[in-house]
Write a protein that holds these residues in place. Structure first.
Motif, PDB file in Angstrom:
ATOM      1  N   THR A  83       5.155  -6.687  -0.293  1.00  0.00           N
ATOM      2  CA  THR A  83       6.592  -6.710  -0.019  1.00  0.00           C
ATOM      3  C   THR A  83       7.358  -7.072  -1.281  1.00  0.00           C
ATOM      4  O   THR A  83       7.114  -8.123  -1.883  1.00  0.00           O
ATOM      5  CB  THR A  83       6.920  -7.724   1.086  1.00  0.00           C
ATOM      6  OG1 THR A  83       6.130  -7.437   2.244  1.00  0.00           O
ATOM      7  CG2 THR A  83       8.393  -7.671   1.452  1.00  0.00           C
ATOM      8  N   ASP A 147       2.578   3.739   5.438  1.00  0.00           N
ATOM      9  CA  ASP A 147       3.332   2.505   5.653  1.00  0.00           C
ATOM     10  C   ASP A 147       3.708   1.797   4.357  1.00  0.00           C
ATOM     11  O   ASP A 147       4.366   0.754   4.387  1.00  0.00           O
ATOM     12  CB  ASP A 147       2.552   1.546   6.559  1.00  0.00           C
ATOM     13  CG  ASP A 147       1.214   1.119   5.964  1.00  0.00           C
ATOM     14  OD1 ASP A 147       0.792   1.712   4.953  1.00  0.00           O
ATOM     15  OD2 ASP A 147       0.588   0.199   6.526  1.00  0.00           O
ATOM     16  N   LYS A 148       3.312   2.349   3.218  1.00  0.00           N
ATOM     17  CA  LYS A 148       3.666   1.745   1.930  1.00  0.00           C
ATOM     18  C   LYS A 148       4.929   2.401   1.362  1.00  0.00           C
ATOM     19  O   LYS A 148       5.455   3.359   1.927  1.00  0.00           O
ATOM     20  CB  LYS A 148       2.508   1.901   0.939  1.00  0.00           C
ATOM     21  CG  LYS A 148       1.166   1.394   1.442  1.00  0.00           C
ATOM     22  CD  LYS A 148       1.191  -0.087   1.743  1.00  0.00           C
ATOM     23  CE  LYS A 148      -0.195  -0.635   2.049  1.00  0.00           C
ATOM     24  NZ  LYS A 148      -0.841  -0.014   3.218  1.00  0.00           N
ATOM     25  N   ASP A 149       5.380   1.890   0.221  1.00  0.00           N
ATOM     26  CA  ASP A 149       6.600   2.433  -0.379  1.00  0.00           C
ATOM     27  C   ASP A 149       6.326   3.568  -1.351  1.00  0.00           C
ATOM     28  O   ASP A 149       7.241   4.078  -1.990  1.00  0.00           O
ATOM     29  CB  ASP A 149       7.392   1.328  -1.088  1.00  0.00           C
ATOM     30  CG  ASP A 149       6.631   0.728  -2.272  1.00  0.00           C
ATOM     31  OD1 ASP A 149       5.432   1.057  -2.450  1.00  0.00           O
ATOM     32  OD2 ASP A 149       7.228  -0.071  -3.012  1.00  0.00           O
ATOM     33  N   ARG A 150       5.050   3.970  -1.459  1.00  0.00           N
ATOM     34  CA  ARG A 150       4.689   5.080  -2.341  1.00  0.00           C
ATOM     35  C   ARG A 150       3.386   5.696  -1.852  1.00  0.00           C
ATOM     36  O   ARG A 150       2.604   5.051  -1.148  1.00  0.00           O
ATOM     37  CB  ARG A 150       4.530   4.587  -3.782  1.00  0.00           C
ATOM     38  CG  ARG A 150       3.268   3.780  -4.030  1.00  0.00           C
ATOM     39  CD  ARG A 150       3.297   3.002  -5.320  1.00  0.00           C
ATOM     40  NE  ARG A 150       4.172   1.846  -5.214  1.00  0.00           N
ATOM     41  CZ  ARG A 150       4.309   0.944  -6.178  1.00  0.00           C
ATOM     42  NH1 ARG A 150       3.664   1.089  -7.314  1.00  0.00           N
ATOM     43  NH2 ARG A 150       5.108  -0.097  -6.011  1.00  0.00           N
ATOM     44  N   LEU A 196       7.737   7.537   4.008  1.00  0.00           N
ATOM     45  CA  LEU A 196       7.188   6.297   3.478  1.00  0.00           C
ATOM     46  C   LEU A 196       7.754   5.111   4.254  1.00  0.00           C
ATOM     47  O   LEU A 196       8.726   5.240   4.996  1.00  0.00           O
ATOM     48  CB  LEU A 196       7.512   6.174   1.992  1.00  0.00           C
ATOM     49  CG  LEU A 196       6.935   7.269   1.084  1.00  0.00           C
ATOM     50  CD1 LEU A 196       7.422   7.087  -0.347  1.00  0.00           C
ATOM     51  CD2 LEU A 196       5.416   7.281   1.138  1.00  0.00           C
ATOM     52  N   ASN A 197       7.133   3.954   4.068  1.00  0.00           N
ATOM     53  CA  ASN A 197       7.553   2.741   4.783  1.00  0.00           C
ATOM     54  C   ASN A 197       7.638   3.005   6.290  1.00  0.00           C
ATOM     55  O   ASN A 197       8.544   2.511   6.971  1.00  0.00           O
ATOM     56  CB  ASN A 197       8.903   2.245   4.259  1.00  0.00           C
ATOM     57  CG  ASN A 197       8.834   1.831   2.804  1.00  0.00           C
ATOM     58  OD1 ASN A 197       7.964   1.060   2.410  1.00  0.00           O
ATOM     59  ND2 ASN A 197       9.735   2.357   1.985  1.00  0.00           N
ATOM     60  N   SER A 198       6.712   3.789   6.798  1.00  0.00           N
ATOM     61  CA  SER A 198       6.714   4.181   8.208  1.00  0.00           C
ATOM     62  C   SER A 198       5.352   3.870   8.825  1.00  0.00           C
ATOM     63  O   SER A 198       4.319   4.131   8.212  1.00  0.00           O
ATOM     64  CB  SER A 198       7.019   5.676   8.355  1.00  0.00           C
ATOM     65  OG  SER A 198       8.273   5.994   7.766  1.00  0.00           O
ATOM     66  N   THR A 199       5.380   3.343  10.042  1.00  0.00           N
ATOM     67  CA  THR A 199       4.149   2.927  10.713  1.00  0.00           C
ATOM     68  C   THR A 199       3.978   3.682  12.023  1.00  0.00           C
ATOM     69  O   THR A 199       4.909   3.748  12.831  1.00  0.00           O
ATOM     70  CB  THR A 199       4.172   1.417  11.006  1.00  0.00           C
ATOM     71  OG1 THR A 199       4.317   0.703   9.778  1.00  0.00           O
ATOM     72  CG2 THR A 199       2.884   0.976  11.693  1.00  0.00           C
TER      73      THR A 199
END
Length: 212
Positions: A83, A147-150, A196-199
């Motif tokens: 984070t 789920d990450k930013d890249r 991205l940033n998605s779960t």
């Protein structure tokens, strides 16, 4: 201070320092820096305590696989190593189990969007990106979720040079650079969407997948 200022391979984040608080005390961070990195730079090693025996917890795997570095950032439990710190963020130690936030009785669900694709790929690591690239060659509509930013998965952590076939697995190229190459190729494919940033929360009986 324990911040790396010179690395033989990786670029060091540059920019104007900013501050956030941890356990009520100010901590300095750099743009793009994870909470854990900023805490380490401030000589803070204990991020919280285990809910069963009160043992101190902090950095362990440093790649998002465990929960040893959990903290509460702006009232939300997060992994400190995954984070990014932001200016004014309020971070508290994770002492025991996190409390659920207060929920209004008039809680309203936001609008949901249904996206119809041929193939959904969960995970933007080397396997997920390679699958998306192969499908794109056949003009298959793909949604790639991570789920990450890249994109890159574990490749973003690997600074060693790979071995094997140059044409097949980029032998002689560092893992971080392979991840960037594959991510660039994926982003150029018109039939591939990237979230991205998605779960992915659940796969339902009607074939829909809930993604937050």
């Amino acid at each position: 201070m324990a911040r790396i200022t010179n690395h033989p391979i990786l670029a060091i984040p540059q920019g104007q320092p900013f501050s956030f608080t941890f356990d009520g005390k100010p901590v300095e961070a750099l743009p793009g820096e994870m909470i854990s990195s900023a805490l380490f730079a401030a000589d803070i090693r204990v991020f919280g305590h285990h809910p069963k025996d009160g043992a101190p917890q902090g950095i362990f795997c440093a790649n998002g696989q465990c929960s040893q570095c959990m903290v509460v950032a702006d009232s939300v439990p997060v992994k400190a190593c995954m984070t990014s710190a932001t200016a004014g963020m309020v971070v508290e130690p994770m002492n025991g189990l996190p409390a659920l936030p207060e929920v209004s009785e008039n809680l309203q669900m936001g609008d949901t969007e249904i996206v119809d694709v041929d193939v959904l790929i969960l995970g933007g690591g080397p396997a997920g990106m390679s699958a998306a690239l192969e499908l794109a060659e056949s003009n298959v509509n793909v949604l790639l979720v991570d789920d990450k930013d890249r994109l890159g998965g574990k490749l973003v952590l690997q600074t060693h040079k790979f071995f094997g076939s140059i044409s097949a697995v980029y032998a002689g190229t560092r893992g971080v650079d392979i991840g960037s190459k594959l991510a660039d190729q994926v982003q150029q494919k018109k039939t591939v969407q990237v979230w991205l940033n998605s779960t992915a929360l659940a796969i339902f009986s009607d074939g829909l997948v809930g993604i937050l």
